[in-house]
Design a protein around this motif. Structure first.
Motif, mmCIF file in Angstrom:
data_model
loop_
_atom_site.group_PDB
_atom_site.id
_atom_site.type_symbol
_atom_site.label_atom_id
_atom_site.label_comp_id
_atom_site.label_asym_id
_atom_site.label_seq_id
_atom_site.Cartn_x
_atom_site.Cartn_y
_atom_site.Cartn_z
ATOM 1 N N VAL A 6 -70.458 9.644 86.597
ATOM 2 C CA VAL A 6 -71.727 8.922 86.662
ATOM 3 C C VAL A 6 -72.849 9.749 86.032
ATOM 4 C CG1 VAL A 6 -73.447 7.915 88.221
ATOM 5 C CG2 VAL A 6 -71.010 7.620 88.694
ATOM 6 N N ASP A 7 -72.820 11.076 86.250
ATOM 7 C CA ASP A 7 -73.826 11.946 85.625
ATOM 8 C C ASP A 7 -73.685 11.935 84.104
ATOM 9 O OD1 ASP A 7 -74.869 12.703 88.101
ATOM 10 O OD2 ASP A 7 -73.391 14.312 88.320
ATOM 11 N N LEU A 8 -72.454 11.952 83.617
ATOM 12 C CA LEU A 8 -72.223 11.906 82.172
ATOM 13 C C LEU A 8 -72.692 10.579 81.591
ATOM 14 C CD1 LEU A 8 -68.697 13.545 82.214
ATOM 15 C CD2 LEU A 8 -70.714 14.504 81.094
ATOM 16 N N ARG A 9 -72.336 9.492 82.252
ATOM 17 C CA ARG A 9 -72.752 8.177 81.767
ATOM 18 C C ARG A 9 -74.269 8.063 81.747
ATOM 19 N NH1 ARG A 9 -72.295 3.384 85.849
ATOM 20 N NH2 ARG A 9 -73.987 4.698 86.623
ATOM 21 N N ASP A 10 -74.923 8.554 82.801
ATOM 22 C CA ASP A 10 -76.383 8.449 82.876
ATOM 23 C C ASP A 10 -77.063 9.306 81.808
ATOM 24 O OD1 ASP A 10 -76.033 6.731 84.972
ATOM 25 O OD2 ASP A 10 -76.609 8.168 86.531
ATOM 26 N N PHE A 11 -76.502 10.466 81.505
ATOM 27 C CA PHE A 11 -77.097 11.306 80.462
ATOM 28 C C PHE A 11 -77.101 10.581 79.119
ATOM 29 C CE2 PHE A 11 -76.245 14.229 76.884
ATOM 30 C CZ PHE A 11 -77.453 14.899 76.858
ATOM 31 N N TYR A 12 -76.000 9.958 78.754
ATOM 32 C CA TYR A 12 -75.924 9.291 77.457
ATOM 33 C C TYR A 12 -76.676 7.961 77.430
ATOM 34 C CZ TYR A 12 -72.691 12.765 75.711
ATOM 35 O OH TYR A 12 -72.134 13.938 75.276
ATOM 36 N N ALA A 13 -77.136 7.498 78.585
ATOM 37 C CA ALA A 13 -77.982 6.307 78.629
ATOM 38 C C ALA A 13 -79.453 6.659 78.434
ATOM 39 C CB ALA A 13 -77.795 5.570 79.959
ATOM 40 N N GLN A 144 -80.604 20.501 81.618
ATOM 41 C CA GLN A 144 -81.016 19.127 81.352
ATOM 42 C C GLN A 144 -79.889 18.298 80.736
ATOM 43 O OE1 GLN A 144 -82.860 21.764 80.946
ATOM 44 N NE2 GLN A 144 -85.054 21.351 80.956
ATOM 45 N N SER A 145 -78.779 18.933 80.386
ATOM 46 C CA SER A 145 -77.691 18.199 79.745
ATOM 47 C C SER A 145 -76.355 18.679 80.297
ATOM 48 C CB SER A 145 -77.716 18.413 78.225
ATOM 49 O OG SER A 145 -77.035 19.602 77.873
ATOM 50 N N PRO A 146 -75.292 17.879 80.147
ATOM 51 C CA PRO A 146 -73.963 18.301 80.610
ATOM 52 C C PRO A 146 -73.384 19.463 79.820
ATOM 53 C CG PRO A 146 -73.849 16.191 79.466
ATOM 54 C CD PRO A 146 -75.297 16.488 79.665
ATOM 55 N N PHE A 147 -73.965 19.798 78.667
ATOM 56 C CA PHE A 147 -73.465 20.926 77.888
ATOM 57 C C PHE A 147 -73.813 22.267 78.528
ATOM 58 C CE2 PHE A 147 -73.874 17.515 74.698
ATOM 59 C CZ PHE A 147 -72.562 17.493 74.250
ATOM 60 N N ALA A 148 -74.613 22.266 79.591
ATOM 61 C CA ALA A 148 -74.957 23.505 80.289
ATOM 62 C C ALA A 148 -73.988 23.815 81.422
ATOM 63 C CB ALA A 148 -76.377 23.417 80.843
ATOM 64 N N TYR A 149 -72.994 22.977 81.647
ATOM 65 C CA TYR A 149 -72.065 23.166 82.752
ATOM 66 C C TYR A 149 -70.718 23.658 82.219
ATOM 67 C CZ TYR A 149 -75.487 20.721 85.571
ATOM 68 O OH TYR A 149 -76.639 20.370 86.224
ATOM 69 N N GLY A 150 -70.030 24.410 83.049
ATOM 70 C CA GLY A 150 -68.749 24.949 82.638
ATOM 71 C C GLY A 150 -68.911 26.230 81.825
ATOM 72 N N ARG A 151 -67.905 26.517 81.006
ATOM 73 C CA ARG A 151 -67.853 27.780 80.269
ATOM 74 C C ARG A 151 -68.059 27.512 78.783
ATOM 75 N NH1 ARG A 151 -62.502 29.876 81.506
ATOM 76 N NH2 ARG A 151 -61.896 28.031 80.332
#
Length: 252
Positions: A6-13, A144-151
């Motif tokens: 849902v977080d990914l979908r909302d970011f691209y919206a 502010q974006s999903p690219f900041a999560y993970g490695r």
């Protein structure tokens, strides 16, 4: 650690997500200008990047990790989305011509296991395209974006990972030189930042994009019990526009 679908979908919206997808898609098209008649597989969260390929490809699938969850896609018509264990894909050997990965490798504990499974389902001569956060870029540092999560990855780390799993990098590109800031002014200047950044400081892009081909010197041994039998098929989502999350201990 996986982000919720849902977080990914909302970011691209949001405007920021749409602009980010626009510039990444420009690079993807440079890698794959012609996908006519090919089988396309998206792993992770890929609808913003494989949407434009649907009308030209022979078939297009979006497989989403169980620990991430899935959304029905596309919004109309038959479902092309399925929940899967991302290191045990319910697909036969050598069945997909093109595979694109976004929001996956940086989230998993052992990226090599996932790439070995991808090697299995990719056709000889097929191409893999990976989009990952660049560890030098500002997108990997601001949430502010999903690219900041993970490695995040460096180019060297990604090269070693691909070679260890019998892939050869054949082409690199970068995207997202503007900052992940919301607001009309930063997004309005994004196009100018992309041109300037690509010319003067390519090492500091927000994402790295690498295209790789499958080596055929020898097969990769699959873990015991990981072979997919011909009777096992992915279950596609039954209802449109109803995102849901699959808990890690829920295999039903």
């Amino acid at each position: 650690m996986y982000l919720d679908v849902v977080d990914l979908r909302d970011f691209y919206a949001q405007p920021l997500g749409r602009v980010a997808a626009q510039f990444i898609n420009q690079r993807i098209h440079e890698h794959w200008p012609n996908v006519n008649g090919l089988s396309i597989l998206g792993l992770g969260y890929t609808p913003p990047y494989i949407r434009s390929m649907r009308d030209r490809a022979e078939r297009t699938l979006a497989l989403m990790p169980a620990r991430q969850g899935a959304v029905y896609w596309p919004s109309t018509g038959a479902s092309l989305t399925a929940l899967v264990e991302d290191d045990l894909l319910p697909l036969p050997d050598s069945c997909m011509d093109r595979i694109i990965i976004t929001h996956l490798l940086e989230m998993v504990d052992n990226p090599a296991d996932h790439l070995r499974e991808i090697w299995r389902v990719l056709t000889p001569g097929g191409r893999l395209l990976i989009v990952v956060p660049n560890r030098r870029g500002v997108w990997a540092r601001l949430e502010q974006s999903p690219f900041a999560y993970g490695r995040p990855f460096s180019r060297g780390q990604l090269t070693h990972l691909l070679r260890d799993t019998m892939f050869t990098p054949v082409k690199w590109s970068e995207a997202l030189y503007f900052g992940p800031f919301k607001g009309r002014s930063p997004l309005g200047s994004a196009k100018a930042w992309e041109k300037v950044g690509g010319r003067f400081w390519p090492a500091f892009s927000g994402v790295l994009i690498v295209e790789a081909t499958k080596l055929m010197r020898q097969g990769l041994l699959a873990p015991e019990g990981s072979r997919v039998t011909s009777g096992f098929r992915p279950i596609f989502l039954p209802a449109p526009n109803l995102p849901f999350k699959l808990e890690p201990d829920d295999k039903g």
